[in-house]
Structures are given as C-alpha cells and as structure tokens.
Design a protein around this motif. Structure first.
Motif, PDB file in Angstrom:
ATOM      1  N   ILE A 143       0.841  -1.206   0.000  1.00  0.00           N
ATOM      2  CA  ILE A 143       0.000   0.000   0.000  1.00  0.00           C
ATOM      3  C   ILE A 143       0.869   1.246   0.000  1.00  0.00           C
ATOM      4  CG2 ILE A 143      -1.628   1.353   1.386  1.00  0.00           C
ATOM      5  CD1 ILE A 143      -2.863  -1.290   2.307  1.00  0.00           C
ATOM      6  N   THR A 161       0.948   3.863  -3.305  1.00  0.00           N
ATOM      7  CA  THR A 161       0.015   4.964  -3.081  1.00  0.00           C
ATOM      8  C   THR A 161       0.778   6.278  -3.001  1.00  0.00           C
ATOM      9  OG1 THR A 161      -1.487   3.504  -1.871  1.00  0.00           O
ATOM     10  CG2 THR A 161      -1.786   5.879  -1.585  1.00  0.00           C
ATOM     11  N   ARG A 162       0.370   7.242  -3.807  1.00  0.00           N
ATOM     12  CA  ARG A 162       1.022   8.553  -3.808  1.00  0.00           C
ATOM     13  C   ARG A 162       0.229   9.589  -3.015  1.00  0.00           C
ATOM     14  NH1 ARG A 162       4.323   5.791  -4.431  1.00  0.00           N
ATOM     15  NH2 ARG A 162       5.667   5.330  -6.217  1.00  0.00           N
ATOM     16  N   GLU A 163      -1.077   9.375  -2.854  1.00  0.00           N
ATOM     17  CA  GLU A 163      -1.909  10.314  -2.111  1.00  0.00           C
ATOM     18  C   GLU A 163      -2.135   9.796  -0.697  1.00  0.00           C
ATOM     19  OE1 GLU A 163      -2.915  13.237  -3.015  1.00  0.00           O
ATOM     20  OE2 GLU A 163      -2.017  13.074  -5.011  1.00  0.00           O
ATOM     21  N   MET A 222      -4.313  10.449   1.526  1.00  0.00           N
ATOM     22  CA  MET A 222      -5.699  10.147   1.850  1.00  0.00           C
ATOM     23  C   MET A 222      -6.107   8.774   1.310  1.00  0.00           C
ATOM     24  SD  MET A 222      -9.145  12.376   1.114  1.00  0.00           S
ATOM     25  CE  MET A 222      -8.468  13.739   2.081  1.00  0.00           C
ATOM     26  N   VAL A 223      -5.640   8.469   0.099  1.00  0.00           N
ATOM     27  CA  VAL A 223      -5.938   7.156  -0.484  1.00  0.00           C
ATOM     28  C   VAL A 223      -5.259   6.059   0.328  1.00  0.00           C
ATOM     29  CG1 VAL A 223      -5.686   5.695  -2.530  1.00  0.00           C
ATOM     30  CG2 VAL A 223      -6.256   8.127  -2.780  1.00  0.00           C
ATOM     31  N   GLY A 224      -4.015   6.297   0.706  1.00  0.00           N
ATOM     32  CA  GLY A 224      -3.315   5.324   1.532  1.00  0.00           C
ATOM     33  C   GLY A 224      -4.015   5.099   2.855  1.00  0.00           C
ATOM     34  N   GLN A 225      -4.492   6.182   3.476  1.00  0.00           N
ATOM     35  CA  GLN A 225      -5.212   6.054   4.741  1.00  0.00           C
ATOM     36  C   GLN A 225      -6.484   5.235   4.570  1.00  0.00           C
ATOM     37  OE1 GLN A 225      -4.390   7.490   8.117  1.00  0.00           O
ATOM     38  NE2 GLN A 225      -5.682   5.663   8.216  1.00  0.00           N
ATOM     39  N   MET A 226      -7.199   5.451   3.485  1.00  0.00           N
ATOM     40  CA  MET A 226      -8.417   4.698   3.236  1.00  0.00           C
ATOM     41  C   MET A 226      -8.124   3.211   3.076  1.00  0.00           C
ATOM     42  SD  MET A 226     -10.340   7.303   0.590  1.00  0.00           S
ATOM     43  CE  MET A 226     -11.606   6.109   0.199  1.00  0.00           C
ATOM     44  N   ARG A 227      -7.058   2.894   2.374  1.00  0.00           N
ATOM     45  CA  ARG A 227      -6.714   1.487   2.168  1.00  0.00           C
ATOM     46  C   ARG A 227      -6.263   0.832   3.475  1.00  0.00           C
ATOM     47  NH1 ARG A 227      -2.726   1.290  -2.869  1.00  0.00           N
ATOM     48  NH2 ARG A 227      -3.037  -0.962  -2.615  1.00  0.00           N
ATOM     49  N   TRP A 279      -9.305   0.137   5.603  1.00  0.00           N
ATOM     50  CA  TRP A 279     -10.000  -1.085   5.175  1.00  0.00           C
ATOM     51  C   TRP A 279      -9.366  -2.313   5.806  1.00  0.00           C
ATOM     52  CZ3 TRP A 279      -8.839  -5.703   2.939  1.00  0.00           C
ATOM     53  CH2 TRP A 279      -9.913  -6.469   2.485  1.00  0.00           C
TER      54      TRP A 279
END
Length: 254
Positions: A69, A73-75, A77-82, A85
């Motif tokens: 992850i 992941t470069r963003e 926020m996207v990394g946090q969401m993953r 999960w």
C-alpha cells in the motif's frame, strides 16, 4: 517522503535458492520469478516447525500487503483509506468469517485459531500509518518500527511457541528499521533509521534464541548484516557468508 520499492535490485544466489524448497504463502506457492520474493526471508521462514509455517507465511504476507500500500500509493488520503479497510477487516476476524481475500483467509485459518486476536493484528496498521506523512522524524520512525516489526515478531513468536527469553521486540523493531532504511528515498531519514536499528539488532543477535523462535532470530541476523552494506550498494542476497551465518544460527541459536 515515500516508502518506495527496494532501492537495491539484488540478485539472489543459487545457494540460497537451493536451500529453499517450497514456501506456503496464503495456501499457495511463491513463484521464484516474483520480483518481491526475498530468498533469505524464505530460508528463515523454513526454520519454523512444519505446523507453524503456514501461520508464519500468512503473517509475513500481511506485512507485505501493507507495505505494498505504501509503495503504490502517492496520495496520503488514499493510503489512509486502504489502511483503514485492512484495519477493519482484521478486527472483524474475531467475530465473522473472512472475506474472499487470500491473506485474510490464511490468517483466519492459521493464526487466529492460535489465540491471536484480529484486533491485535490490526495494531500493525498503526505503524504503517506513521509513514503517510510527507515528512517523518525520528520519533515517527521509532513508532513505525515498534508498530510494524515489534508487533509482527511478538505475534509470530506466539505462533512459533517462542520462549520468554527470546528478544522478540528488539528483533522485530530492529528488523523493521533496517528494512525501512533501504526503502526511504529521503537520505537523512534513512540514516536516522539505520542509526536507530543498531542497538536493538545488537541486543537481538547477541542472545541465544530458543529452537522454536530461530526463524525470527535469523531475520534479526539478516537485518544486522544488511546494516553493514552501504545504502547505494545492492544487498548480496544469498552470498555464501550470509547463508553460512544463517545456518550457524539455526544450529546453535546464536
């Protein structure tokens, strides 16, 4: 600052590949052509008793899934969401069957029945979240290592049946710091990680490990050998001297 792919495109040696016969990873087999496959990790895992090997493979597959992850992941926020999960999915292993995800299924089959709570596995997420920030200081690096490696090795010790005297936390923390140092693109942060790794790895490799926990002791020795390799040079994975050191540890616990 990102957790990048391996900075050293090492080539594994025939010696270590010959020492590894088959690796059960989430109920399957790791392909020798997998670019993220680490033959020395495979060798260390094979020091585990046969009954514990699937659980060990599942735990390190979880670690690799979380690392992926951060690598992809470069963003933030996207990394946090993953990561969120995964945190929720791991926590739910205590109460409901796993979803159709191979790592979660392997953990549910081989780790949870050994008395390891899913919520405890989810604690590894805390360590990885420390790397989502653009800049991380020494304290954040330390929290990452404790949350990732310390937790991973403590749980793996339970799966293996480690002795109370085995330095699991020192080994896991030092292992995570040494690994982080070779993945960070920020040189000062990588140097801080290397500096922090020296003491716990010295403690871990100076102890005599119980027979059951020697897979984790071997990983501590690998990490300490890696500290001696300059960051701009590839790791000599599978070099005869490294393999001999691991075999000595398997025989003696030192």
């Amino acid at each position: 600052m990102g957790y990048a792919g391996r900075r050293d495109n090492h080539a594994s040696s025939d010696m270590v590949n010959a020492a590894v016969t088959i690796v059960f990873l989430c109920g399957g087999v790791v392909s020798p052509d997998d670019p993220m496959r680490d033959p020395e990790l495979d060798l260390a895992l094979h020091y585990a008793p046969r009954a514990a090997l699937p659980g060990m493979a599942a735990l390190f597959a979880l670690d690799e899934s979380l690392a992926r992850i951060l690598r992809t992941t470069r963003e933030p926020m996207v990394g946090q969401m993953r990561l969120t999960w995964w945190h929720e999915a791991l926590s739910r292993l205590d109460t409901v069957p796993p979803p159709a995800e191979p790592v979660l299924q392997a953990l549910a089959e081989h780790v949870i029945p050994r008395g390891v709570a899913g919520a405890r596995l989810a604690g590894m997420i805390d360590g990885w979240e420390e790397l989502l920030e653009p800049e991380i200081d020494g304290e954040a690096i330390g929290r990452h290592a404790a949350g990732r490696g310390g937790t991973l090795f403590e749980i793996a010790g339970e799966v293996l049946g480690a002795a109370p005297t085995d330095p699991l936390t020192f080994a896991g923390t030092g292992w995570a710091l040494a690994d982080l140092a070779r993945h960070l693109s920020d040189s000062p942060a990588a140097e801080r990680a290397l500096a922090l790794a020296a003491s716990p790895l010295a403690r871990a490799t100076g102890a005599r490990w119980s027979r059951a926990a020697r897979p984790l002791g071997a990983l501590a020795h690998i990490a300490r050998m890696n500290l001696r390799v300059p960051a701009d040079q590839p790791l000599p994975i599978g070099a005869p001297g490294r393999v001999a050191r691991l075999l000595l540890h398997r025989l003696t616990g030192r």
